[in-house]
Write a protein that holds these residues in place. Structure first.
Motif, short mmCIF file in Angstrom:
data_model
loop_
_atom_site.label_atom_id
_atom_site.label_comp_id
_atom_site.label_asym_id
_atom_site.label_seq_id
_atom_site.Cartn_x
_atom_site.Cartn_y
_atom_site.Cartn_z
N ILE A 164 0.84 -1.19 0.00
CA ILE A 164 0.00 0.00 0.00
C ILE A 164 0.88 1.24 0.00
CG2 ILE A 164 -1.79 1.28 1.23
CD1 ILE A 164 -2.56 -1.39 2.57
N ILE A 165 0.70 2.08 -1.00
CA ILE A 165 1.38 3.36 -1.04
C ILE A 165 0.35 4.46 -0.83
CG2 ILE A 165 2.65 5.02 -2.47
CD1 ILE A 165 4.07 2.74 -3.79
N ILE A 166 0.64 5.35 0.10
CA ILE A 166 -0.23 6.50 0.35
C ILE A 166 0.40 7.73 -0.29
CG2 ILE A 166 -1.20 8.03 2.11
CD1 ILE A 166 -1.43 5.67 3.95
N ALA A 167 -0.33 8.38 -1.17
CA ALA A 167 0.12 9.63 -1.78
C ALA A 167 -0.64 10.77 -1.10
CB ALA A 167 -0.13 9.62 -3.28
N LEU A 168 0.08 11.60 -0.39
CA LEU A 168 -0.54 12.67 0.40
C LEU A 168 -0.28 14.02 -0.23
CD1 LEU A 168 -2.04 13.61 2.92
CD2 LEU A 168 0.13 13.54 4.15
N ASP A 169 -1.35 14.74 -0.50
CA ASP A 169 -1.27 16.08 -1.08
C ASP A 169 -0.69 17.04 -0.04
OD1 ASP A 169 -1.64 18.50 -2.34
OD2 ASP A 169 -3.75 18.18 -2.81
N THR A 170 0.41 17.73 -0.40
CA THR A 170 1.02 18.69 0.53
C THR A 170 1.00 20.10 -0.05
OG1 THR A 170 3.24 18.26 -0.38
CG2 THR A 170 2.54 16.92 1.49
N SER A 171 0.12 20.34 -1.01
CA SER A 171 0.01 21.69 -1.59
C SER A 171 -0.59 22.64 -0.55
CB SER A 171 -0.84 21.67 -2.85
OG SER A 171 -2.14 21.21 -2.56
N LYS A 172 -0.48 23.94 -0.79
CA LYS A 172 -0.94 24.93 0.18
C LYS A 172 -2.45 24.91 0.37
CE LYS A 172 2.99 28.04 -0.32
NZ LYS A 172 3.47 29.41 -0.70
N SER A 173 -3.18 24.40 -0.63
CA SER A 173 -4.63 24.32 -0.46
C SER A 173 -5.01 23.37 0.68
CB SER A 173 -5.28 23.85 -1.76
OG SER A 173 -4.86 22.53 -2.09
N MET A 174 -4.09 22.48 1.06
CA MET A 174 -4.35 21.55 2.17
C MET A 174 -4.29 22.24 3.53
SD MET A 174 -5.05 18.47 1.03
CE MET A 174 -4.55 17.24 2.23
N LEU A 175 -3.95 23.55 3.54
CA LEU A 175 -3.96 24.31 4.78
C LEU A 175 -5.35 24.85 5.10
CD1 LEU A 175 -0.62 26.33 4.44
CD2 LEU A 175 -1.05 24.36 5.91
#
Length: 349
Positions: free
Chosen positions: A91-102
């Motif tokens: 299982i690979i988790i791809a986590l969005d770290t763009s500024k919209s995630m704030l």
């Protein structure tokens, strides 16, 4: 010799206490008898009691308990090697770290909520390999597939919006990075046009990519890559985080001072959950889309309804040293001594 449960040695204090009690009891009994009769009279009073057997019974009880305590420590000697095989998913988790995630339409904000949910979820893993990709305008493998869950959680803890310096959101880059991170898949993609079909038949059904994002996709191309991932044996699951109404994005410009994130024209940026693209990506790869809520992030539901039904592969086994248990020997001796103490009489024949 080794002991599997050496902490039971503390029970020896019970035996020491019992020895002290018997010493005190025998002395106190002797003093009591001397108050009622002279030495010559004691012989007649104790004609029916065998003092030596009383002491022997005390010794048998103490020794019996000591052997039982020794058995509780589980003495082991001699061993054999045994190969332990495990089955699990990749299982690979791809986590969005763009500024919209704030955006804080999900408290404390989308990124921190996702990190907390992933952390809680992976603490219950047993056997599955897990990896971590951080992505924004590009993607980077933060933690390769591993069963070292402590190392995975450490990598997760270090992720923030500054992890990927390139701004924007590129879901396609996350899918590309995941396809490179599966060794068999990576080799298949380097081959000819038929290699995808070969990979599909060989790669198995144990590869899963979980994309956690608000659905913004500035580069496109993710649907085509989702179809390629499916041919390569990777099933993509998407978890959408955020609300359809959206929220303004606050960015910390300097410690203690936050400002609205603004676009190139100086307007405040409002980030909304884009479920449409996430549903299409999941559908193209044969996966599923789950919308995260405040009460249920969706990872537990995803595992129960989807991942648990996937075919698990046999992971590389390891050799374990299995020691032979020998606790039966001191236990049998201890029980025999205690039984002997019970049936032995302290009366003279």
């Amino acid at each position: 010799m080794r002991f599997a449960q050496p902490y039971f040695i503390l029970f020896i204090f019970i035996a020491i206490g019992l020895v002290m009690f018997y010493v005190w009891a025998f002395r106190a009994r002797k003093k009591t008898r001397s108050k009622f009769a002279q030495e010559s009279g004691l012989v007649e009073l104790l004609t029916q009691v065998n003092l030596k057997r009383q002491r022997l019974k005390a010794i048998l009880l103490i020794l019996g308990l000591l052997f039982c305590f020794f058995a509780l420590m589980r003495p082991q000697w001699g061993f054999k090697w045994q190969k332990i095989k495990r089955k699990g998913l990749d299982i690979i988790i791809a986590l969005d770290t763009s500024k919209s995630m704030l955006a804080n339409d999900v408290l404390p904000n989308r990124l921190e909520r996702a990190k907390l949910a992933i952390s809680d979820w992976t603490r219950n893993f047993k056997g599955d390999r897990i990896g971590l990709i951080a992505f924004a305008g590009s993607a980077f493998l933060e933690c390769p597939l591993t069963i070292d869950y402590g190392g995975f959680l450490l990598s997760l803890e270090n992720i923030d919006v500054a992890t990927i310096p390139r701004g924007g959101t590129s879901i396609s880059s996350a899918i590309k990075e995941a396809m490179r991170d599966y060794p068999a898949v990576g080799r298949a993609q380097m081959g000819s046009g038929t290699s995808s079909d070969i990979s599909s038949s060989v790669a198995g059904k144990y590869k899963a990519l979980i994309i956690i994002t608000d659905g913004e996709d500035h580069e496109g191309g993710s649907l085509r890559l989702a179809e390629e991932a499916k041919k390569a044996g990777i099933i993509i699951y998407c978890i959408g985080i955020g609300t359809r109404e959206g929220e303004l994005v606050f960015v910390e410009q300097e410690p203690g001072r936050k400002e609205f994130l603004k676009d190139s024209e100086g307007n405040a940026v409002k980030s909304r959950l884009n479920e449409d693209i996430l549903q299409k990506i999941a559908l193209a790869s044969g996966g599923a889309y789950i919308r995260s809520t405040n009460t249920d992030f969706g990872l537990e539901l995803l595992y129960k309804e989807n991942l648990s039904k996937m075919e698990k592969r046999e992971l590389e086994g390891k050799m374990n040293k299995l020691y032979d248990e020998k606790f039966q020997i001191p236990l049998a001796i201890g029980l025999f001594l205690i039984l002997l103490e019970i049936i032995m009489s302290d009366r003279k024949k």
